[in-house]
Design a protein around this motif. Sequence first.
Motif, PDB file in Angstrom:
ATOM      1  N   ARG A  13      90.726   4.316  -2.406  1.00  0.00           N
ATOM      2  CA  ARG A  13      91.568   5.361  -1.817  1.00  0.00           C
ATOM      3  C   ARG A  13      92.349   4.818  -0.619  1.00  0.00           C
ATOM      4  O   ARG A  13      93.529   5.126  -0.436  1.00  0.00           O
ATOM      5  CB  ARG A  13      90.706   6.557  -1.401  1.00  0.00           C
ATOM      6  N   LEU A  14      91.685   4.003   0.194  1.00  0.00           N
ATOM      7  CA  LEU A  14      92.351   3.409   1.360  1.00  0.00           C
ATOM      8  C   LEU A  14      93.443   2.419   0.928  1.00  0.00           C
ATOM      9  O   LEU A  14      94.498   2.348   1.555  1.00  0.00           O
ATOM     10  CB  LEU A  14      91.338   2.709   2.266  1.00  0.00           C
ATOM     11  N   ARG A  15      93.193   1.687  -0.136  1.00  0.00           N
ATOM     12  CA  ARG A  15      94.221   0.770  -0.660  1.00  0.00           C
ATOM     13  C   ARG A  15      95.451   1.546  -1.127  1.00  0.00           C
ATOM     14  O   ARG A  15      96.585   1.122  -0.895  1.00  0.00           O
ATOM     15  CB  ARG A  15      93.662  -0.063  -1.812  1.00  0.00           C
ATOM     16  N   GLN A  16      95.232   2.679  -1.774  1.00  0.00           N
ATOM     17  CA  GLN A  16      96.348   3.508  -2.230  1.00  0.00           C
ATOM     18  C   GLN A  16      97.135   4.043  -1.028  1.00  0.00           C
ATOM     19  O   GLN A  16      98.366   4.012  -1.013  1.00  0.00           O
ATOM     20  CB  GLN A  16      95.837   4.661  -3.100  1.00  0.00           C
ATOM     21  N   LEU A  17      96.417   4.524  -0.018  1.00  0.00           N
ATOM     22  CA  LEU A  17      97.068   5.020   1.194  1.00  0.00           C
ATOM     23  C   LEU A  17      97.863   3.893   1.856  1.00  0.00           C
ATOM     24  O   LEU A  17      99.017   4.096   2.262  1.00  0.00           O
ATOM     25  CB  LEU A  17      96.019   5.573   2.162  1.00  0.00           C
ATOM     26  N   ARG A  18      97.266   2.715   1.952  1.00  0.00           N
ATOM     27  CA  ARG A  18      97.949   1.560   2.544  1.00  0.00           C
ATOM     28  C   ARG A  18      99.230   1.244   1.778  1.00  0.00           C
ATOM     29  O   ARG A  18     100.279   1.002   2.374  1.00  0.00           O
ATOM     30  CB  ARG A  18      97.008   0.360   2.538  1.00  0.00           C
ATOM     31  N   ARG A  19      99.159   1.289   0.451  1.00  0.00           N
ATOM     32  CA  ARG A  19     100.327   1.007  -0.386  1.00  0.00           C
ATOM     33  C   ARG A  19     101.431   2.029  -0.111  1.00  0.00           C
ATOM     34  O   ARG A  19     102.599   1.660   0.039  1.00  0.00           O
ATOM     35  CB  ARG A  19      99.931   1.034  -1.868  1.00  0.00           C
ATOM     36  N   GLU A  20     101.065   3.301  -0.031  1.00  0.00           N
ATOM     37  CA  GLU A  20     102.059   4.352   0.218  1.00  0.00           C
ATOM     38  C   GLU A  20     102.721   4.174   1.581  1.00  0.00           C
ATOM     39  O   GLU A  20     103.945   4.289   1.705  1.00  0.00           O
ATOM     40  CB  GLU A  20     101.399   5.727   0.126  1.00  0.00           C
ATOM     41  N   LEU A  21     101.912   3.909   2.612  1.00  0.00           N
ATOM     42  CA  LEU A  21     102.466   3.718   3.955  1.00  0.00           C
ATOM     43  C   LEU A  21     103.367   2.491   4.012  1.00  0.00           C
ATOM     44  O   LEU A  21     104.410   2.515   4.671  1.00  0.00           O
ATOM     45  CB  LEU A  21     101.335   3.598   4.979  1.00  0.00           C
ATOM     46  N   ALA A  22     102.972   1.436   3.328  1.00  0.00           N
ATOM     47  CA  ALA A  22     103.783   0.212   3.303  1.00  0.00           C
ATOM     48  C   ALA A  22     105.117   0.456   2.606  1.00  0.00           C
ATOM     49  O   ALA A  22     106.160   0.004   3.084  1.00  0.00           O
ATOM     50  CB  ALA A  22     103.008  -0.906   2.611  1.00  0.00           C
ATOM     51  N   GLU A  23     105.082   1.178   1.503  1.00  0.00           N
ATOM     52  CA  GLU A  23     106.325   1.462   0.778  1.00  0.00           C
ATOM     53  C   GLU A  23     107.266   2.306   1.623  1.00  0.00           C
ATOM     54  O   GLU A  23     108.477   2.069   1.630  1.00  0.00           O
ATOM     55  CB  GLU A  23     106.012   2.175  -0.542  1.00  0.00           C
ATOM     56  N   GLU A  24     106.710   3.279   2.359  1.00  0.00           N
ATOM     57  CA  GLU A  24     107.542   4.126   3.228  1.00  0.00           C
ATOM     58  C   GLU A  24     108.253   3.297   4.296  1.00  0.00           C
ATOM     59  O   GLU A  24     109.375   3.601   4.674  1.00  0.00           O
ATOM     60  CB  GLU A  24     106.684   5.191   3.912  1.00  0.00           C
ATOM     61  N   SER A  25     107.583   2.264   4.782  1.00  0.00           N
ATOM     62  CA  SER A  25     108.146   1.423   5.845  1.00  0.00           C
ATOM     63  C   SER A  25     108.817   0.164   5.314  1.00  0.00           C
ATOM     64  O   SER A  25     109.272  -0.669   6.097  1.00  0.00           O
ATOM     65  CB  SER A  25     107.045   1.027   6.829  1.00  0.00           C
ATOM     66  N   ASN A  26     108.791  -0.002   3.988  1.00  0.00           N
ATOM     67  CA  ASN A  26     109.400  -1.160   3.343  1.00  0.00           C
ATOM     68  C   ASN A  26     108.809  -2.477   3.876  1.00  0.00           C
ATOM     69  O   ASN A  26     109.538  -3.403   4.233  1.00  0.00           O
ATOM     70  CB  ASN A  26     110.922  -1.139   3.500  1.00  0.00           C
ATOM     71  N   ILE A  27     107.478  -2.514   3.958  1.00  0.00           N
ATOM     72  CA  ILE A  27     106.758  -3.707   4.401  1.00  0.00           C
ATOM     73  C   ILE A  27     105.659  -4.018   3.386  1.00  0.00           C
ATOM     74  O   ILE A  27     105.260  -3.150   2.615  1.00  0.00           O
ATOM     75  CB  ILE A  27     106.140  -3.508   5.813  1.00  0.00           C
ATOM     76  N   PRO A  28     105.147  -5.241   3.384  1.00  0.00           N
ATOM     77  CA  PRO A  28     104.034  -5.561   2.485  1.00  0.00           C
ATOM     78  C   PRO A  28     102.763  -4.820   2.932  1.00  0.00           C
ATOM     79  O   PRO A  28     102.556  -4.612   4.142  1.00  0.00           O
ATOM     80  CB  PRO A  28     103.849  -7.067   2.636  1.00  0.00           C
ATOM     81  N   PRO A  29     101.911  -4.435   1.996  1.00  0.00           N
ATOM     82  CA  PRO A  29     100.690  -3.694   2.355  1.00  0.00           C
ATOM     83  C   PRO A  29      99.802  -4.394   3.378  1.00  0.00           C
ATOM     84  O   PRO A  29      99.219  -3.738   4.247  1.00  0.00           O
ATOM     85  CB  PRO A  29      99.970  -3.532   1.020  1.00  0.00           C
ATOM     86  N   PHE A  30      99.712  -5.731   3.314  1.00  0.00           N
ATOM     87  CA  PHE A  30      98.824  -6.431   4.250  1.00  0.00           C
ATOM     88  C   PHE A  30      99.269  -6.299   5.694  1.00  0.00           C
ATOM     89  O   PHE A  30      98.475  -6.512   6.619  1.00  0.00           O
ATOM     90  CB  PHE A  30      98.658  -7.909   3.864  1.00  0.00           C
ATOM     91  N   VAL A  31     100.528  -5.936   5.912  1.00  0.00           N
ATOM     92  CA  VAL A  31     101.007  -5.737   7.283  1.00  0.00           C
ATOM     93  C   VAL A  31     100.394  -4.463   7.876  1.00  0.00           C
ATOM     94  O   VAL A  31     100.120  -4.402   9.073  1.00  0.00           O
ATOM     95  CB  VAL A  31     102.552  -5.691   7.329  1.00  0.00           C
ATOM     96  N   VAL A  32     100.146  -3.478   7.029  1.00  0.00           N
ATOM     97  CA  VAL A  32      99.475  -2.251   7.490  1.00  0.00           C
ATOM     98  C   VAL A  32      98.050  -2.622   7.865  1.00  0.00           C
ATOM     99  O   VAL A  32      97.653  -2.502   9.019  1.00  0.00           O
ATOM    100  CB  VAL A  32      99.509  -1.150   6.409  1.00  0.00           C
ATOM    101  N   PHE A  33      97.255  -3.059   6.903  1.00  0.00           N
ATOM    102  CA  PHE A  33      95.892  -3.552   7.118  1.00  0.00           C
ATOM    103  C   PHE A  33      95.550  -4.492   5.974  1.00  0.00           C
ATOM    104  O   PHE A  33      95.928  -4.238   4.829  1.00  0.00           O
ATOM    105  CB  PHE A  33      94.851  -2.420   7.122  1.00  0.00           C
ATOM    106  N   GLY A  34      94.793  -5.523   6.276  1.00  0.00           N
ATOM    107  CA  GLY A  34      94.295  -6.417   5.240  1.00  0.00           C
ATOM    108  C   GLY A  34      93.076  -5.814   4.555  1.00  0.00           C
ATOM    109  O   GLY A  34      92.488  -4.842   5.040  1.00  0.00           O
ATOM    110  N   ASP A  35      92.688  -6.405   3.435  1.00  0.00           N
ATOM    111  CA  ASP A  35      91.503  -5.929   2.722  1.00  0.00           C
ATOM    112  C   ASP A  35      90.254  -5.984   3.588  1.00  0.00           C
ATOM    113  O   ASP A  35      89.398  -5.108   3.507  1.00  0.00           O
ATOM    114  CB  ASP A  35      91.266  -6.747   1.446  1.00  0.00           C
TER     115      ASP A  35
END
Length: 92
Positions: free
Chosen positions: A24-46
């Motif tokens: 669920r957290l990975r999905q949230l991270r993906r959504e937030l990253a897409e909104e900001s047009n950044i790679p998911p790992f920039v939000v948080f790493g695994d």
Amino acid sequence: MAEIIKRAKEKEIANHEHMELFHRLRQLRRELAEESNIPPFVVFGDKTLHDICQLLPRNDQEFLLVHGVGKSKLEKYGDPFLEEVNDYLSYL
């Protein structure tokens, strides 16, 4: 072969019983990253997501104890991630 290595690496890090929350957290991270047009790992790493699953922070103070979370990340992403954790915990 790469899939086996990936699963082995995930098992090394995943020393918690909350894989559903992790996904669920990975999905949230993906959504937030897409909104900001950044790679998911920039939000948080695994590693940070696994640490969230292990610590299960419920407020800002506890969230700051998570590996990879400082004041800036707390301000940017704390609310949606804490909401996801608290939602998950309400169903346990």
